[in-house]
Design an enzyme around this catalytic site. Structure first.
Site, short mmCIF file in Angstrom:
data_model
loop_
_atom_site.label_atom_id
_atom_site.label_comp_id
_atom_site.label_asym_id
_atom_site.label_seq_id
_atom_site.Cartn_x
_atom_site.Cartn_y
_atom_site.Cartn_z
N GLY A 207 41.37 28.32 35.04
CA GLY A 207 40.98 29.26 34.00
C GLY A 207 39.80 30.08 34.43
O GLY A 207 39.19 29.80 35.47
N PRO A 208 39.47 31.09 33.65
CA PRO A 208 38.34 31.96 34.01
C PRO A 208 37.02 31.19 33.98
O PRO A 208 36.95 30.12 33.38
CB PRO A 208 38.34 33.04 32.93
N GLY A 210 33.45 29.75 33.03
CA GLY A 210 32.73 29.53 31.77
C GLY A 210 33.58 29.16 30.59
O GLY A 210 33.15 29.28 29.45
N GLY A 212 34.77 26.10 30.12
CA GLY A 212 34.59 24.69 29.78
C GLY A 212 35.37 23.73 30.65
O GLY A 212 35.65 22.61 30.22
N LYS A 213 35.72 24.12 31.86
CA LYS A 213 36.49 23.21 32.72
C LYS A 213 35.65 22.00 33.12
O LYS A 213 36.10 20.87 33.02
CB LYS A 213 36.97 23.96 33.97
N THR A 214 34.43 22.25 33.55
CA THR A 214 33.55 21.16 33.93
C THR A 214 33.30 20.25 32.73
O THR A 214 33.31 19.02 32.84
CB THR A 214 32.21 21.71 34.44
N HIS A 428 28.26 62.21 21.78
CA HIS A 428 29.19 61.44 22.61
C HIS A 428 29.69 60.21 21.84
O HIS A 428 30.89 59.96 21.74
CB HIS A 428 28.47 61.02 23.90
N GLU A 429 28.75 59.46 21.28
CA GLU A 429 29.14 58.22 20.58
C GLU A 429 29.93 58.52 19.32
O GLU A 429 30.91 57.85 19.02
CB GLU A 429 27.90 57.37 20.25
N ASP A 505 33.68 55.30 30.70
CA ASP A 505 34.87 55.61 29.91
C ASP A 505 36.02 56.01 30.82
O ASP A 505 37.16 55.59 30.63
CB ASP A 505 34.60 56.79 28.95
P1 ADP Z 1 33.53 26.23 33.86
O1 ADP Z 1 33.48 24.94 34.59
O2 ADP Z 1 34.87 26.49 33.25
O3 ADP Z 1 33.06 27.42 34.62
P2 ADP Z 1 31.61 24.95 32.19
O4 ADP Z 1 32.39 23.76 31.77
O5 ADP Z 1 30.61 24.73 33.24
O6 ADP Z 1 32.58 26.14 32.61
O7 ADP Z 1 30.94 25.59 30.90
C1 ADP Z 1 29.71 26.20 30.93
C2 ADP Z 1 29.04 26.08 29.58
O8 ADP Z 1 29.72 26.85 28.61
C3 ADP Z 1 29.03 24.68 29.04
O9 ADP Z 1 27.90 23.99 29.45
C4 ADP Z 1 29.03 24.89 27.54
O10 ADP Z 1 27.71 25.02 27.05
C5 ADP Z 1 29.74 26.20 27.36
N1 ADP Z 1 31.15 26.03 26.97
C6 ADP Z 1 32.19 26.50 27.65
N2 ADP Z 1 33.35 26.21 27.01
C7 ADP Z 1 33.03 25.52 25.92
C8 ADP Z 1 33.79 24.93 24.85
N3 ADP Z 1 35.13 25.01 24.81
N4 ADP Z 1 33.11 24.30 23.87
C9 ADP Z 1 31.77 24.23 23.90
N5 ADP Z 1 31.00 24.75 24.88
C10 ADP Z 1 31.61 25.41 25.87
#
Ligand code: ADP
Length: 605
Positions: A207-208, A210, A212-214, A428-429, A505
């Protein structure tokens, strides 16, 4: 979960310690030991002892201007300052003392021998023993592990009751459902063995960034209450060939000892990239990957070690890594939808004080396309803003402003636009907003501002969808392109000339139009033929053309025609509503920031 840090200190550390101890000993302890035996007396005592013939050895230290002497049986050393005494030599001769000029041993010979010979030798033998033991141990483990290299350095988290749980990860219900089975297996492997079912050895979270994979991987370990080994793919790759492979071996050895447990490899594409032809290969990376593949084959199913890995670039992984029996289970972790965003905001808002009037669903709608990490950032930014403003709780305005900070950067405090520039930005806006509002399939305008931001934007128009959108019709995309060209169109209509303000734009309009033709099959000529393929969908989605040069030229022509058509449409809309355009631009120029309601009320007046 708590990270357990192993006390790993390189050998050089021990060397330095020993050296320091020796130095300290020599500089502080030795003089002190020697000093202790010497008794300081006055010159009178010396004279008296000389007279009574009680002196043993005497040494006159001219340079230090002192006399060091002993008693008759050499058991005590004395020291006294020198006085101008012409009879000194005579006096000493009369006293029967030996005064050879030789240095008097100020320490007992035994102690001196121990300190100068036995102790250093003992210390060095000790170090030698310790080192050879260490090296033997390492040589047994892996052949090339000298001096701390080749150890996996994985962060180990032990089970702990207050670790991350599934409830901390908001949204991502499908991913959680997938992973819940793993947790169940780790709780109760017998149930699975009985039926003969085996767990996937490796699970790939894609997935992209941030999303929440970790966090999900940690939550699996937290729910299952098992140890969690975490390591990033790039940590395996070392300068020396073979070192990464040794690290992989070490990691799996540790994991097997701690089974059942979870091993998490973040950014696995760093080692798992496709192996390519001979030329320009990366030996170290390939060896590391080979070792990983071997290790994954080596441990039996149901051994209790579950491998989780995360990546943003699944398409770049080596097919050998994703074949059945290795990372065969793929769990997509996508950007959160509207409901997911709202839940994530709420989860993070638990940690801060929020005033009751806050409408999270509106914030979630405003933050469309934001990842979990960005949403967490928005909440934190809002809390910081509340503190700056001296408020006790975060308000709706704090949250709305912090979305803008995350999207467009902070407000520039001292960006001074000239009057004319400010006027152009206002037109513009309003041009964007008016074109959007005058077409039927556009998202409503939420806010228009002409306060410059640190990202370089001089102003922007925020449009917010009512609900979640999964499909876009051809008309909607066309209208969007028209809206994007609206800013430039307003400049043309009002000032008769154009500025550089429209570069962003232009970029977006081109991208959308191109996608319509090459990927969405929305053109007459090419029908449903894919002219482009997206190469990494999770990281910006670069596309590569897959057609002949002639077709490329044709595509370019069509893109230009499409944008031109929409631009013309926007210009016409604005010319037809010139009066409203002037009225709104004047209002924005004075207020600098206006809401969607203000905009609509003037438009409908
Ligand atoms: P990834 O490994 O996908 O790049 P992380 O798991 O490290 O992303 O997520 C980074 C931070 O974003 C987490 O520490 C958390 O604070 C926030 N976050 C991301 N996804 C979620 C989620 N589904 N629910 C709550 N917090 C999330």
């Amino acid at each position: 979960m708590q990270e357990v840090k192993k006390p790993k200190k390189p050998l050089i550390y021990y060397y330095v310690i020993v050296l320091l101890v020796l130095l300290l000993f020599n500089f502080l302890a030795m003089p002190w030991l020697m000093q202790r035996q010497v008794q300081q007396v006055d010159y009178g005592t010396f004279l008296e002892m000389a007279e009574k013939q009680e002196l043993g050895q005497v040494e006159v230290q001219q340079q230090e201007n002192q006399i060091v002497f002993t008693n008759k049986d050499n058991t005590q050393i004395y020291k006294t300052g020198m006085m101008p005494d012409p009879d000194l030599t005579q006096r000493l001769a009369d006293s029967g003392a030996t005064f050879s000029g030789e240095i008097i041993e100020q320490m007992s010979p035994l102690l001196s021998f121990l300190l100068t010979w036995v102790l250093p030798i003992a210390i060095f033998i000790g170090i030698g023993q310790y080192m050879s033991k260490k090296l033997m141990q390492r040589a047994g483990g892996a052949n090339s592990m000298a001096f701390g290299m080749g150890k996996s350095n994985a962060k180990v988290y032990v089970k702990s009751s207050e670790g991350i749980k599934f409830s901390d990860v908001a949204g991502e219900d499908e991913a959680k459902e997938n992973l819940a089975e793993i947790v169940d297996y780790l709780h109760n492997p017998g149930k699975y063995k009985e039926v003969g079912a085996s767990m996937p050895k490796g699970i790939l979270l894609v997935g992209p960034p941030g999303t929440g994979k970790t966090m999900l991987a940690k939550a699996v370990a937290g729910e299952a209450n098992v140890p969690f080994f975490s390591m990033s793919g790039s940590e395996f790759v070392e300068m020396f060939v073979g070192m990464g492979a040794a690290k992989v071996r070490d990691l799996f050895k540790q994991a097997k000892e701690k089974a059942p447990c979870i091993v998490f490899i973040d950014e696995i594409d760093a080692i798992g990239k496709k192996r390519e032809g001979q030329l320009g290969g990366n030996d170290e990376r390939e060896q590391t990957l080979n070792q990983l593949l071997t290790e994954m084959d080596g441990f039996e199913e149901n051994s209790g070690v579950i491998l989780l890995a995360a990546t943003n670039r699944p398409e770049s992984l080596d097919p050998a890594l994703t074949r059945p029996g290795r990372f065969d289970c793929r769990v997509p972790v996508e950007l959160p939808d509207l409901k997911g965003r709202e839940e994530i905001l709420k989860v993070h808002a638990r940690k801060i004080k929020v005033s009751p009037e806050v409408d999270f669903s509106k914030i979630a709608r405003m933050a469309s396309g934001a990842s979990g990490a960005e949403l967490a950032n928005i909440i934190n930014e809002a809390a910081l803003r509340a503190v700056r403003g001296g408020r006790k709780a975060v308000t709706q305005a704090d949250l709305e402003e912090s979305i803008e900070v995350v999207i467009a950067g902070y407000q520039k405090k001292n960006a001074i636009l000239t009057d004319q520039e400010k006027k152009i930005v206002a037109y513009h806006e309003i041009g964007h907003a008016l074109v959007a509002a005058l077409q039927s399939h556009s998202a409503p305008v939420q806010k228009i501002t002409i306060v410059p931001r640190t990202s370089g934007a001089l102003g922007y128009t925020m449009q917010v969808e009512e609900g979640e959108h999964y499909l876009m019709s051809k008309e909607e995309i066309e209208n969007k392109v028209a809206t994007l060209t609206g800013g430039r169109a307003a400049e043309e209509v009002v000032f008769g000339s154009v500025t550089t303000g429209a570069s962003n734009d232009i970029e977006q309009a081109t991208k959308l139009s191109r996608a319509m033709i090459t990927r969405y099959g929305m053109s007459e000529e090419f029908d449903m033929v894919a002219m482009e393929t997206v190469s990494n969908q999770y990281l910006g989605g670069d596309a590569s053309l897959a057609c002949s040069a002639q077709t490329q030229a044709l595509i370019d022509k069509q893109v230009v025609a499409l944008v031109k058509r929409e631009h013309e449409k926007a210009r016409k809309l604005l010319t037809d509503h010139r009066q409203k355009l002037d009225e709104l631009a004047k209002y924005l120029y004075e207020k600098e920031t206006i809401t969607g309601e203000e905009f609509m009320s003037i438009l409908n007046a």
